[in-house]
Write a protein that holds these residues in place. Sequence first.
Motif, PDB file in Angstrom:
ATOM      1  N   VAL A 123      -3.561  -4.664  15.609  1.00  0.00           N
ATOM      2  CA  VAL A 123      -3.569  -3.249  15.246  1.00  0.00           C
ATOM      3  C   VAL A 123      -3.751  -3.140  13.745  1.00  0.00           C
ATOM      4  CG1 VAL A 123      -2.182  -1.143  15.194  1.00  0.00           C
ATOM      5  CG2 VAL A 123      -2.094  -2.643  17.188  1.00  0.00           C
ATOM      6  N   CYS A 124      -4.578  -2.226  13.305  1.00  0.00           N
ATOM      7  CA  CYS A 124      -4.864  -2.051  11.884  1.00  0.00           C
ATOM      8  C   CYS A 124      -3.561  -1.859  11.111  1.00  0.00           C
ATOM      9  CB  CYS A 124      -5.781  -0.848  11.676  1.00  0.00           C
ATOM     10  SG  CYS A 124      -6.000  -0.428   9.940  1.00  0.00           S
ATOM     11  N   PRO A 125      -3.272  -2.746  10.135  1.00  0.00           N
ATOM     12  CA  PRO A 125      -2.010  -2.628   9.397  1.00  0.00           C
ATOM     13  C   PRO A 125      -2.000  -1.452   8.431  1.00  0.00           C
ATOM     14  CG  PRO A 125      -3.359  -4.373   8.474  1.00  0.00           C
ATOM     15  CD  PRO A 125      -4.081  -3.884   9.689  1.00  0.00           C
ATOM     16  N   THR A 126      -3.188  -0.873   8.164  1.00  0.00           N
ATOM     17  CA  THR A 126      -3.267   0.237   7.225  1.00  0.00           C
ATOM     18  C   THR A 126      -2.996   1.569   7.915  1.00  0.00           C
ATOM     19  OG1 THR A 126      -4.927  -1.015   5.990  1.00  0.00           O
ATOM     20  CG2 THR A 126      -4.706   1.314   5.458  1.00  0.00           C
ATOM     21  N   CYS A 127      -3.650   1.781   9.073  1.00  0.00           N
ATOM     22  CA  CYS A 127      -3.468   3.063   9.770  1.00  0.00           C
ATOM     23  C   CYS A 127      -2.549   2.939  10.975  1.00  0.00           C
ATOM     24  CB  CYS A 127      -4.819   3.632  10.202  1.00  0.00           C
ATOM     25  SG  CYS A 127      -5.582   2.725  11.560  1.00  0.00           S
ATOM     26  N   HIS A 128      -2.171   1.665  11.349  1.00  0.00           N
ATOM     27  CA  HIS A 128      -1.283   1.408  12.494  1.00  0.00           C
ATOM     28  C   HIS A 128      -1.832   2.002  13.792  1.00  0.00           C
ATOM     29  CE1 HIS A 128       1.614  -0.110   9.625  1.00  0.00           C
ATOM     30  NE2 HIS A 128       1.513   1.022   8.942  1.00  0.00           N
ATOM     31  N   GLY A 129      -3.151   1.968  13.933  1.00  0.00           N
ATOM     32  CA  GLY A 129      -3.785   2.405  15.171  1.00  0.00           C
ATOM     33  C   GLY A 129      -4.028   3.897  15.271  1.00  0.00           C
ATOM     34  N   THR A 130      -3.673   4.663  14.243  1.00  0.00           N
ATOM     35  CA  THR A 130      -3.838   6.121  14.321  1.00  0.00           C
ATOM     36  C   THR A 130      -5.238   6.579  13.918  1.00  0.00           C
ATOM     37  OG1 THR A 130      -3.101   6.463  12.041  1.00  0.00           O
ATOM     38  CG2 THR A 130      -1.410   6.427  13.765  1.00  0.00           C
ATOM     39  N   GLY A 131      -5.941   5.730  13.161  1.00  0.00           N
ATOM     40  CA  GLY A 131      -7.262   6.128  12.661  1.00  0.00           C
ATOM     41  C   GLY A 131      -7.188   6.928  11.380  1.00  0.00           C
ATOM     42  N   ILE A 146      -5.296   7.180   7.321  1.00  0.00           N
ATOM     43  CA  ILE A 146      -4.546   6.454   6.301  1.00  0.00           C
ATOM     44  C   ILE A 146      -3.959   7.442   5.305  1.00  0.00           C
ATOM     45  CG2 ILE A 146      -5.969   4.390   6.524  1.00  0.00           C
ATOM     46  CD1 ILE A 146      -7.405   5.176   3.962  1.00  0.00           C
ATOM     47  N   GLU A 147      -2.978   6.970   4.548  1.00  0.00           N
ATOM     48  CA  GLU A 147      -2.356   7.820   3.549  1.00  0.00           C
ATOM     49  C   GLU A 147      -3.345   8.135   2.434  1.00  0.00           C
ATOM     50  OE1 GLU A 147       0.963   5.625   2.211  1.00  0.00           O
ATOM     51  OE2 GLU A 147       2.008   5.645   4.134  1.00  0.00           O
ATOM     52  N   PRO A 148      -3.179   9.264   1.742  1.00  0.00           N
ATOM     53  CA  PRO A 148      -4.086   9.602   0.634  1.00  0.00           C
ATOM     54  C   PRO A 148      -4.070   8.519  -0.435  1.00  0.00           C
ATOM     55  CG  PRO A 148      -2.680  11.463   1.212  1.00  0.00           C
ATOM     56  CD  PRO A 148      -2.157  10.281   1.959  1.00  0.00           C
ATOM     57  N   THR A 149      -5.248   8.035  -0.830  1.00  0.00           N
ATOM     58  CA  THR A 149      -5.320   6.963  -1.826  1.00  0.00           C
ATOM     59  C   THR A 149      -4.769   7.401  -3.171  1.00  0.00           C
ATOM     60  OG1 THR A 149      -7.595   7.653  -2.294  1.00  0.00           O
ATOM     61  CG2 THR A 149      -7.298   5.848  -0.738  1.00  0.00           C
ATOM     62  N   VAL A 150      -4.762   8.697  -3.435  1.00  0.00           N
ATOM     63  CA  VAL A 150      -4.261   9.190  -4.715  1.00  0.00           C
ATOM     64  C   VAL A 150      -2.767   8.915  -4.873  1.00  0.00           C
ATOM     65  CG1 VAL A 150      -3.678  11.524  -3.921  1.00  0.00           C
ATOM     66  CG2 VAL A 150      -4.383  11.158  -6.306  1.00  0.00           C
ATOM     67  N   LEU A 151      -2.073   8.690  -3.749  1.00  0.00           N
ATOM     68  CA  LEU A 151      -0.637   8.430  -3.790  1.00  0.00           C
ATOM     69  C   LEU A 151      -0.300   6.940  -3.774  1.00  0.00           C
ATOM     70  CD1 LEU A 151       0.576  11.135  -1.224  1.00  0.00           C
ATOM     71  CD2 LEU A 151       0.429  11.334  -3.719  1.00  0.00           C
ATOM     72  N   LEU A 152      -1.322   6.090  -3.766  1.00  0.00           N
ATOM     73  CA  LEU A 152      -1.094   4.657  -3.607  1.00  0.00           C
ATOM     74  C   LEU A 152      -0.268   4.084  -4.755  1.00  0.00           C
ATOM     75  CD1 LEU A 152      -1.605   2.027  -2.079  1.00  0.00           C
ATOM     76  CD2 LEU A 152      -3.715   1.747  -3.383  1.00  0.00           C
ATOM     77  N   SER A 192      -8.782 -10.675   3.304  1.00  0.00           N
ATOM     78  CA  SER A 192      -8.363 -10.351   4.673  1.00  0.00           C
ATOM     79  C   SER A 192      -7.366  -9.193   4.717  1.00  0.00           C
ATOM     80  CB  SER A 192      -7.746 -11.582   5.341  1.00  0.00           C
ATOM     81  OG  SER A 192      -6.572 -11.981   4.652  1.00  0.00           O
ATOM     82  N   THR A 193      -6.959  -8.691   3.551  1.00  0.00           N
ATOM     83  CA  THR A 193      -6.008  -7.582   3.479  1.00  0.00           C
ATOM     84  C   THR A 193      -6.749  -6.259   3.605  1.00  0.00           C
ATOM     85  OG1 THR A 193      -4.575  -8.888   2.044  1.00  0.00           O
ATOM     86  CG2 THR A 193      -4.210  -6.524   2.053  1.00  0.00           C
ATOM     87  N   GLY A 194      -6.133  -5.278   4.274  1.00  0.00           N
ATOM     88  CA  GLY A 194      -6.740  -3.956   4.403  1.00  0.00           C
ATOM     89  C   GLY A 194      -6.979  -3.308   3.055  1.00  0.00           C
ATOM     90  N   ILE A 195      -7.846  -2.293   3.031  1.00  0.00           N
ATOM     91  CA  ILE A 195      -8.285  -1.695   1.770  1.00  0.00           C
ATOM     92  C   ILE A 195      -7.109  -1.215   0.927  1.00  0.00           C
ATOM     93  CG2 ILE A 195      -9.577   0.231   0.754  1.00  0.00           C
ATOM     94  CD1 ILE A 195     -11.586  -0.040   2.963  1.00  0.00           C
ATOM     95  N   ILE A 196      -6.153  -0.490   1.516  1.00  0.00           N
ATOM     96  CA  ILE A 196      -5.014  -0.013   0.728  1.00  0.00           C
ATOM     97  C   ILE A 196      -3.704  -0.643   1.211  1.00  0.00           C
ATOM     98  CG2 ILE A 196      -6.148   2.153   0.144  1.00  0.00           C
ATOM     99  CD1 ILE A 196      -4.306   3.499   2.228  1.00  0.00           C
ATOM    100  N   GLU A 197      -3.816  -1.798   1.840  1.00  0.00           N
ATOM    101  CA  GLU A 197      -2.626  -2.517   2.306  1.00  0.00           C
ATOM    102  C   GLU A 197      -2.038  -3.319   1.153  1.00  0.00           C
ATOM    103  OE1 GLU A 197      -1.474  -5.800   5.770  1.00  0.00           O
ATOM    104  OE2 GLU A 197      -3.555  -5.218   5.397  1.00  0.00           O
ATOM    105  N   VAL A 198      -0.712  -3.370   1.029  1.00  0.00           N
ATOM    106  CA  VAL A 198      -0.047  -4.092  -0.057  1.00  0.00           C
ATOM    107  C   VAL A 198       1.090  -4.934   0.527  1.00  0.00           C
ATOM    108  CG1 VAL A 198       1.158  -3.911  -2.268  1.00  0.00           C
ATOM    109  CG2 VAL A 198      -0.538  -2.180  -1.641  1.00  0.00           C
ATOM    110  N   HIS A 199       1.131  -6.209   0.125  1.00  0.00           N
ATOM    111  CA  HIS A 199       2.230  -7.092   0.513  1.00  0.00           C
ATOM    112  C   HIS A 199       2.990  -7.499  -0.746  1.00  0.00           C
ATOM    113  CE1 HIS A 199       0.923  -7.515   4.676  1.00  0.00           C
ATOM    114  NE2 HIS A 199      -0.313  -7.644   4.213  1.00  0.00           N
ATOM    115  N   TYR A 200       4.320  -7.563  -0.631  1.00  0.00           N
ATOM    116  CA  TYR A 200       5.171  -7.901  -1.762  1.00  0.00           C
ATOM    117  C   TYR A 200       5.824  -9.248  -1.479  1.00  0.00           C
ATOM    118  CZ  TYR A 200       4.576  -2.866  -2.402  1.00  0.00           C
ATOM    119  OH  TYR A 200       4.029  -1.613  -2.550  1.00  0.00           O
ATOM    120  N   HIS A 201       5.468 -10.288  -2.255  1.00  0.00           N
ATOM    121  CA  HIS A 201       5.948 -11.651  -2.007  1.00  0.00           C
ATOM    122  C   HIS A 201       6.756 -12.166  -3.195  1.00  0.00           C
ATOM    123  CE1 HIS A 201       2.545 -12.627   1.106  1.00  0.00           C
ATOM    124  NE2 HIS A 201       3.351 -11.648   1.477  1.00  0.00           N
TER     125      HIS A 201
END
Length: 518
Positions: free
Chosen positions: A425-433, A435-441, A499-508
């Motif tokens: 399932v798309c980790p960015t939209c979680h299957g909804t199609g 995504i959150e507004p990029t201006v708030l990223l 391999s990361t979604g366009i506005i997906e962010v991981h914190y490691h």
Amino acid sequence: MNRELIVNVTPAEISIALCEDKVLVELNKEQCQTGFAVGDIYLGKGRKIMPGLNAAFINIGHEKDAFIHYSDLGTHFASLQKLVGSFQPGKRGLKVDTMKLEEPLEKGGKIASCLQVGQLVMVQVAKEAISTKGPRLTAEVSLAGRNVVLVPFSNKVFLSQKIRSSEEKRRLKRIAQSVVPKNFGVIMRTAAVEATDEDIERDLRQQLDRWYRTCGMIRKKGPTAPGQLMSEMSRANTIIRDSLNGSFSQIAVNDEAMYKEIKGYVHEIDPSMEKIVKLYKGQVPIFDNFDISKQIKSLFAKYVSLKRGAYLIIERTEAMNVIDVNSGNRTKAEDNQEQTAMEVNLAAAREIARQLRLRDMGGIVIVDFIDLHKAANKQLLYEEMTRLMATDKAKHTILPLTKFGLMQITRQRVRPLAIEDVSDVCPTCHGTGKIEPTVLLDKKIENQISLLTLDRGHKYIKLVVSPFVAAFLRRGWISLRMRWQWKYKVKIDIVEDQSTGIIEVHYHDKRDNDLIKK
């Protein structure tokens, strides 16, 4: 041919990419949490007998009961059970080389006469759990090395069909007969042809030691059955064991523990090849550095492009896999339709052979080639497909083209389909199609940094993001990354991952552990 093995280790799984001349040909994924791999040996417990199927379900600790058919019990199942029973509390324990073998099982027998509910049984995983099915088991236990396969309860020496030389056959039989004890058989693998007498003898003794250790585990695991008696080596080492030769130029690993394990194994089987094992320490993800990520995205798509406008359409159904070959716009520009069709079909055959290995497609595969009218061309295409599939280690059968231009291929699969592992399932939209507004990223990222630093006390954060977000965070003389470092007194590294979604962010953290688990 230049071959490379690229191993990407993450906390959740190990991904292994095999490349030939920089082109991805195999992709294997091994989950770190689940240890039910092909070749593992378990002490299982009978859960349910199915007389109608002449089979049984065995509990080996998997969430789904494993399945074993009567035909998978093997000829010497009674002897195996006698051995297992001898390691029960209060009993001494038998040795295979000194025990008297029981009568072989009948071919047409019933499983109810051999297995009962609650009975302890030594089994080996023959096929991993796939989709809704549990693992497939066999009681014909064997232990595979680089040059040999040890087969307990047998007295025969088998040779790989690819070994042609009579002199070599005599040499291998002589070595096996001089080392292998009574009641043990051995299969000489193709790799044994290039091995010295000492290497083969050492390999045989190693497999014998593994068998004795496995038997010793029966007494420990008996009271708490089900339990694992012997684990097959990691998938990376299995590929190395079966494939390592002079054509390998590099084995790159991004994890130090796995690097040491692989280097030690390579030193054990071929010390001269030890120098090709390298520890990757780059900031860019290892699959991005070796151009694996991009190939995965393009090669696992429904549409696969060929040269000069031709393409494949690959569809997977419950019953079979279907591959359609299309010439694209070539037929409009070419006058000789038969020659054009033949060229496209030959190019498609090469890519199909590669895709079958890459995706590990199993079951029935129907290929709809472009129609050919000449019988000679049909035969040539069939022969070329057979030649291209010859390097595929999975058991397969190829049938000639039908009058409708269809080729039928059956291919054995023992592991889950690779495409199932890379699809999610798309980790960015979680299957909804949506995504959150990029201006708030940037505000969202800052909120998480604030949580990790002020509330949880972290002094280092690695942001794993797409190249687009990385460029956004580094933009300007005083970038957002620098502002956040000053404001929250934290060291922030930005790592680009294709391999990361366009506005997906991981914190490691520094050890690549996910700081915000979902």
